[in-house]
Design a protein around this motif. Sequence first.
Motif, PDB file in Angstrom:
ATOM      1  N   LEU A  95      11.312  11.479 -12.907  1.00 22.16           N
ATOM      2  CA  LEU A  95      10.299  10.843 -13.909  1.00 22.16           C
ATOM      3  C   LEU A  95       9.247  12.147 -14.189  1.00 22.16           C
ATOM      4  CD1 LEU A  95       8.659   7.806 -12.052  1.00 22.16           C
ATOM      5  CD2 LEU A  95       9.965   7.744 -14.171  1.00 22.16           C
ATOM      6  N   GLY A  96       9.901  13.255 -13.934  1.00 22.96           N
ATOM      7  CA  GLY A  96       9.094  14.588 -14.146  1.00 22.96           C
ATOM      8  C   GLY A  96       8.161  14.981 -13.306  1.00 22.96           C
ATOM      9  N   VAL A  97       7.760  14.141 -12.237  1.00 20.35           N
ATOM     10  CA  VAL A  97       6.935  14.669 -11.066  1.00 20.35           C
ATOM     11  C   VAL A  97       7.404  15.264  -9.988  1.00 20.35           C
ATOM     12  CG1 VAL A  97       5.222  13.389  -9.421  1.00 20.35           C
ATOM     13  CG2 VAL A  97       5.833  12.427 -11.594  1.00 20.35           C
ATOM     14  N   MET A 122       0.684   0.301   8.079  1.00 27.02           N
ATOM     15  CA  MET A 122       1.757   1.318   7.714  1.00 27.02           C
ATOM     16  C   MET A 122       2.764   1.515   8.823  1.00 27.02           C
ATOM     17  SD  MET A 122       0.443   1.893   4.608  1.00 27.02           S
ATOM     18  CE  MET A 122       1.441   3.579   4.202  1.00 27.02           C
ATOM     19  N   ARG A 163       0.908  -1.276   0.057  1.00 29.68           N
ATOM     20  CA  ARG A 163      -0.024   0.035  -0.046  1.00 29.68           C
ATOM     21  C   ARG A 163       1.028   1.158  -0.026  1.00 29.68           C
ATOM     22  NH1 ARG A 163      -4.983   2.280   2.623  1.00 29.68           N
ATOM     23  NH2 ARG A 163      -4.416   4.028   3.244  1.00 29.68           N
ATOM     24  N   ILE A 164       0.700   2.056  -1.045  1.00 31.79           N
ATOM     25  CA  ILE A 164       1.606   3.094  -1.150  1.00 31.79           C
ATOM     26  C   ILE A 164       0.756   4.520  -1.009  1.00 31.79           C
ATOM     27  CG2 ILE A 164       3.209   4.409  -2.646  1.00 31.79           C
ATOM     28  CD1 ILE A 164       2.845   0.944  -3.536  1.00 31.79           C
ATOM     29  N   GLU A 165       1.180   5.366  -0.098  1.00 29.63           N
ATOM     30  CA  GLU A 165       0.483   6.740   0.161  1.00 29.63           C
ATOM     31  C   GLU A 165       1.138   7.713  -0.455  1.00 29.63           C
ATOM     32  OE1 GLU A 165      -1.710   5.260   4.315  1.00 29.63           O
ATOM     33  OE2 GLU A 165      -0.244   7.034   4.327  1.00 29.63           O
ATOM     34  N   LEU A 166       0.625   8.427  -1.407  1.00 32.83           N
ATOM     35  CA  LEU A 166       1.478   9.618  -2.145  1.00 32.83           C
ATOM     36  C   LEU A 166       0.450  10.862  -1.680  1.00 32.83           C
ATOM     37  CD1 LEU A 166       1.376   7.994  -5.675  1.00 32.83           C
ATOM     38  CD2 LEU A 166       3.189   8.269  -4.280  1.00 32.83           C
ATOM     39  N   VAL A 167       1.461  11.928  -1.240  1.00 36.49           N
ATOM     40  CA  VAL A 167       0.608  13.046  -0.756  1.00 36.49           C
ATOM     41  C   VAL A 167       1.153  14.248  -1.676  1.00 36.49           C
ATOM     42  CG1 VAL A 167       0.320  14.985   1.091  1.00 36.49           C
ATOM     43  CG2 VAL A 167       0.663  12.521   1.667  1.00 36.49           C
ATOM     44  N   PHE A 168       0.150  14.740  -2.441  1.00 39.47           N
ATOM     45  CA  PHE A 168       0.461  15.698  -3.435  1.00 39.47           C
ATOM     46  C   PHE A 168       0.440  17.138  -2.705  1.00 39.47           C
ATOM     47  CE2 PHE A 168      -0.397  12.208  -6.085  1.00 39.47           C
ATOM     48  CZ  PHE A 168       0.051  12.732  -7.207  1.00 39.47           C
ATOM     49  N   ASP A 169       1.564  17.942  -3.509  1.00 38.89           N
ATOM     50  CA  ASP A 169       1.319  19.298  -3.040  1.00 38.89           C
ATOM     51  C   ASP A 169       0.199  20.196  -3.778  1.00 38.89           C
ATOM     52  OD1 ASP A 169       2.073  21.985  -2.328  1.00 38.89           O
ATOM     53  OD2 ASP A 169       3.643  22.233  -3.667  1.00 38.89           O
ATOM     54  N   VAL A 203      11.560   6.271  -3.106  1.00 43.03           N
ATOM     55  CA  VAL A 203      10.654   6.591  -4.245  1.00 43.03           C
ATOM     56  C   VAL A 203      10.248   7.851  -4.419  1.00 43.03           C
ATOM     57  CG1 VAL A 203       8.075   6.229  -5.130  1.00 43.03           C
ATOM     58  CG2 VAL A 203       9.494   4.273  -4.123  1.00 43.03           C
ATOM     59  N   ASN A 209       5.464  17.454  -7.619  1.00 41.77           N
ATOM     60  CA  ASN A 209       4.324  18.025  -6.889  1.00 41.77           C
ATOM     61  C   ASN A 209       4.091  16.809  -6.005  1.00 41.77           C
ATOM     62  OD1 ASN A 209       3.349  16.599  -8.850  1.00 41.77           O
ATOM     63  ND2 ASN A 209       1.269  17.829  -8.919  1.00 41.77           N
ATOM     64  N   VAL A 210       4.939  15.886  -5.437  1.00 37.73           N
ATOM     65  CA  VAL A 210       4.569  14.897  -4.534  1.00 37.73           C
ATOM     66  C   VAL A 210       5.617  15.255  -3.127  1.00 37.73           C
ATOM     67  CG1 VAL A 210       4.690  12.535  -3.668  1.00 37.73           C
ATOM     68  CG2 VAL A 210       3.700  13.264  -6.288  1.00 37.73           C
ATOM     69  N   THR A 211       4.989  15.436  -2.272  1.00 36.30           N
ATOM     70  CA  THR A 211       5.645  15.840  -1.096  1.00 36.30           C
ATOM     71  C   THR A 211       5.951  14.745  -0.012  1.00 36.30           C
ATOM     72  OG1 THR A 211       3.598  16.576   0.105  1.00 36.30           O
ATOM     73  CG2 THR A 211       4.298  18.235  -1.148  1.00 36.30           C
ATOM     74  N   SER A 212       5.296  13.519  -0.159  1.00 36.02           N
ATOM     75  CA  SER A 212       5.589  12.637   0.915  1.00 36.02           C
ATOM     76  C   SER A 212       4.992  11.247   0.335  1.00 36.02           C
ATOM     77  CB  SER A 212       4.628  12.722   2.144  1.00 36.02           C
ATOM     78  OG  SER A 212       4.688  11.545   2.754  1.00 36.02           O
ATOM     79  N   VAL A 213       5.831  10.095   0.260  1.00 46.17           N
ATOM     80  CA  VAL A 213       5.595   8.652  -0.040  1.00 46.17           C
ATOM     81  C   VAL A 213       5.804   7.815   1.149  1.00 46.17           C
ATOM     82  CG1 VAL A 213       6.137   6.875  -1.648  1.00 46.17           C
ATOM     83  CG2 VAL A 213       6.444   9.338  -2.370  1.00 46.17           C
ATOM     84  N   ARG A 214       4.649   7.138   1.542  1.00 49.23           N
ATOM     85  CA  ARG A 214       5.028   6.182   2.572  1.00 49.23           C
ATOM     86  C   ARG A 214       4.403   4.658   2.026  1.00 49.23           C
ATOM     87  NH1 ARG A 214       7.433   7.843   6.913  1.00 49.23           N
ATOM     88  NH2 ARG A 214       6.129   6.517   8.658  1.00 49.23           N
ATOM     89  N   ILE A 215       5.457   3.704   2.489  1.00 54.77           N
ATOM     90  CA  ILE A 215       5.096   2.337   1.815  1.00 54.77           C
ATOM     91  C   ILE A 215       4.613   1.480   2.950  1.00 54.77           C
ATOM     92  CG2 ILE A 215       6.003   0.671   0.390  1.00 54.77           C
ATOM     93  CD1 ILE A 215       7.453   2.411  -1.308  1.00 54.77           C
ATOM     94  N   GLY A 216       3.566   0.631   2.693  1.00 56.70           N
ATOM     95  CA  GLY A 216       3.196  -0.132   3.760  1.00 56.70           C
ATOM     96  C   GLY A 216       2.810  -1.578   3.024  1.00 56.70           C
ATOM     97  N   ARG A 252       5.185   3.049 -13.779  1.00 60.29           N
ATOM     98  CA  ARG A 252       6.397   3.229 -14.063  1.00 60.29           C
ATOM     99  C   ARG A 252       7.347   2.878 -12.977  1.00 60.29           C
ATOM    100  NH1 ARG A 252       7.481   8.642 -17.204  1.00 60.29           N
ATOM    101  NH2 ARG A 252       9.551   7.633 -17.364  1.00 60.29           N
ATOM    102  N   LEU A 253       6.889   3.201 -11.699  1.00 63.41           N
ATOM    103  CA  LEU A 253       7.835   3.071 -10.490  1.00 63.41           C
ATOM    104  C   LEU A 253       7.504   1.889  -9.406  1.00 63.41           C
ATOM    105  CD1 LEU A 253      10.336   4.303  -9.337  1.00 63.41           C
ATOM    106  CD2 LEU A 253       9.002   6.237  -8.363  1.00 63.41           C
ATOM    107  N   ALA A 297      13.035   9.462  -6.392  1.00 60.95           N
ATOM    108  CA  ALA A 297      13.218   9.195  -7.722  1.00 60.95           C
ATOM    109  C   ALA A 297      12.192   9.842  -8.475  1.00 60.95           C
ATOM    110  CB  ALA A 297      12.835   7.738  -7.845  1.00 60.95           C
ATOM    111  N   LEU A 298      11.042  10.343  -7.922  1.00 63.66           N
ATOM    112  CA  LEU A 298      10.241  11.054  -8.874  1.00 63.66           C
ATOM    113  C   LEU A 298      10.298  12.121  -9.741  1.00 63.66           C
ATOM    114  CD1 LEU A 298       6.913  10.645  -6.346  1.00 63.66           C
ATOM    115  CD2 LEU A 298       7.412   9.381  -8.231  1.00 63.66           C
TER     116      LEU A 298
END
Lengths: 80, 80
Positions: B29-31, B9, A42-48, B22, B33-40, A62-63, B25-26
Amino acid sequence: MARVVVDVMLKPEILDPQGQAVADALPRLGVDNVTSVRIGRRIELVFDGTPDAGKARQIADRLLANPVIEDYTVRVEETL
Amino acid sequence: MARVVVDVMLKPEILDPQGQAVADALPRLGVDNVTSVRIGRRIELVFDGTPDAGKARQIADRLLANPVIEDYTVRVEETL
């Protein structure tokens, strides 16, 4: 605040030894009515700003997931 | 059919190097605007008969999660 949640699971036809190990351990905990255990990520992505499910889908493809052996779902989840 | 889904999580105060990798690495990939990634982990339990969220909570607490560093949620999810 909202975030995008990506659930990555092995495709049903792919063996899941980790889930099988948990399933095999359950009788020792006194649980004998679970027929299947599958373990994924389970991956949680927080966007700005506004969460962008389309962008998250690209990231997943892709990732985060291996589309050969894994399926994924993408959804926006509201948080408190 | 229904199954019980356990989401595990890391607690928010615990560092998540996998998610950080992750996130780092974003930009490649041209991304940006992601401020946080958490993987569980996402665990799907299929019960023989009615899904039992209480039993699943016991399993999560004793086998699937480490309550010292991880939080988990348990829910029943309908499938097609």
